[in-house]
Design an enzyme around this catalytic site. Sequence first.
Site, PDB file in Angstrom:
ATOM      1  N   ASN A  91       0.804  -1.225   0.000  1.00  0.00           N
ATOM      2  CA  ASN A  91       0.000   0.000   0.000  1.00  0.00           C
ATOM      3  C   ASN A  91       0.837   1.275   0.000  1.00  0.00           C
ATOM      4  O   ASN A  91       0.285   2.369  -0.053  1.00  0.00           O
ATOM      5  CB  ASN A  91      -0.993  -0.005   1.176  1.00  0.00           C
ATOM      6  CG  ASN A  91      -0.314  -0.109   2.525  1.00  0.00           C
ATOM      7  OD1 ASN A  91       0.868  -0.424   2.598  1.00  0.00           O
ATOM      8  ND2 ASN A  91      -1.046   0.141   3.580  1.00  0.00           N
ATOM      9  N   ASP A 149      -1.206  -8.584  -9.197  1.00  0.00           N
ATOM     10  CA  ASP A 149      -2.300  -9.549  -9.066  1.00  0.00           C
ATOM     11  C   ASP A 149      -3.630  -8.844  -9.300  1.00  0.00           C
ATOM     12  O   ASP A 149      -3.767  -7.655  -9.022  1.00  0.00           O
ATOM     13  CB  ASP A 149      -2.273 -10.188  -7.666  1.00  0.00           C
ATOM     14  CG  ASP A 149      -2.400  -9.165  -6.545  1.00  0.00           C
ATOM     15  OD1 ASP A 149      -1.583  -8.217  -6.507  1.00  0.00           O
ATOM     16  OD2 ASP A 149      -3.315  -9.286  -5.714  1.00  0.00           O
TER      17      ASP A 149
END
Length: 195
Positions: free
Chosen positions: A76, A101
């Site tokens: 993040n 992903d």
Amino acid sequence: MSETGNGYTGPWLVVGLGNPGEGYARNRHNIGFMVVDLLAERIGARFKAHKSRAQVAEGRLVGQRVVLAKPMTFMNLSGGPVTALRDFYKAPASALVAVHDELDIDYATLRLKLGGGDNGHNGLKSITKSLGPEYYRVRCGIGRPPGRMQVADFVLKDFSATERKELDWFVDRSADAVEALLTEGLERAQGTYNT
């Protein structure tokens, strides 16, 4: 390939997204790291620590100058290292490829695109916040969590035994897709790899 525009002649930045540390190495969320590791192997380059808070490996991939990178912050916070790399190499966002992903695509399926939203992916959210959305993405499908499993738990689990049977092939195909994007351009690469 000239899609980066503006007369830019520097390297492509190919950034695999993942989390640092051995405990995360085989997680679904780390497929981006797996792909750039394979690309580094293909060009015979080793990753080294870089002041951008990423590990980088430089070389030539299918005739193109590339900087392969793995941000060493958690997912993040990927935008910080990616912005630092962009500044260091003076690269436009149009020379950036994020390999990551993707929950909304079936496992072992690929989609290549330029720009768009982050689809709730914290790594993309962080990069987009720093650089805007106009960069390339190689989206590696991992499918949705089964039953009531939370998304965060699912992406931080290793691939299942069944998935691992196809994982090497999938990582290899994802690396091929990056190469095609760099040499053939987005449209042709999409034609081959967007299945």
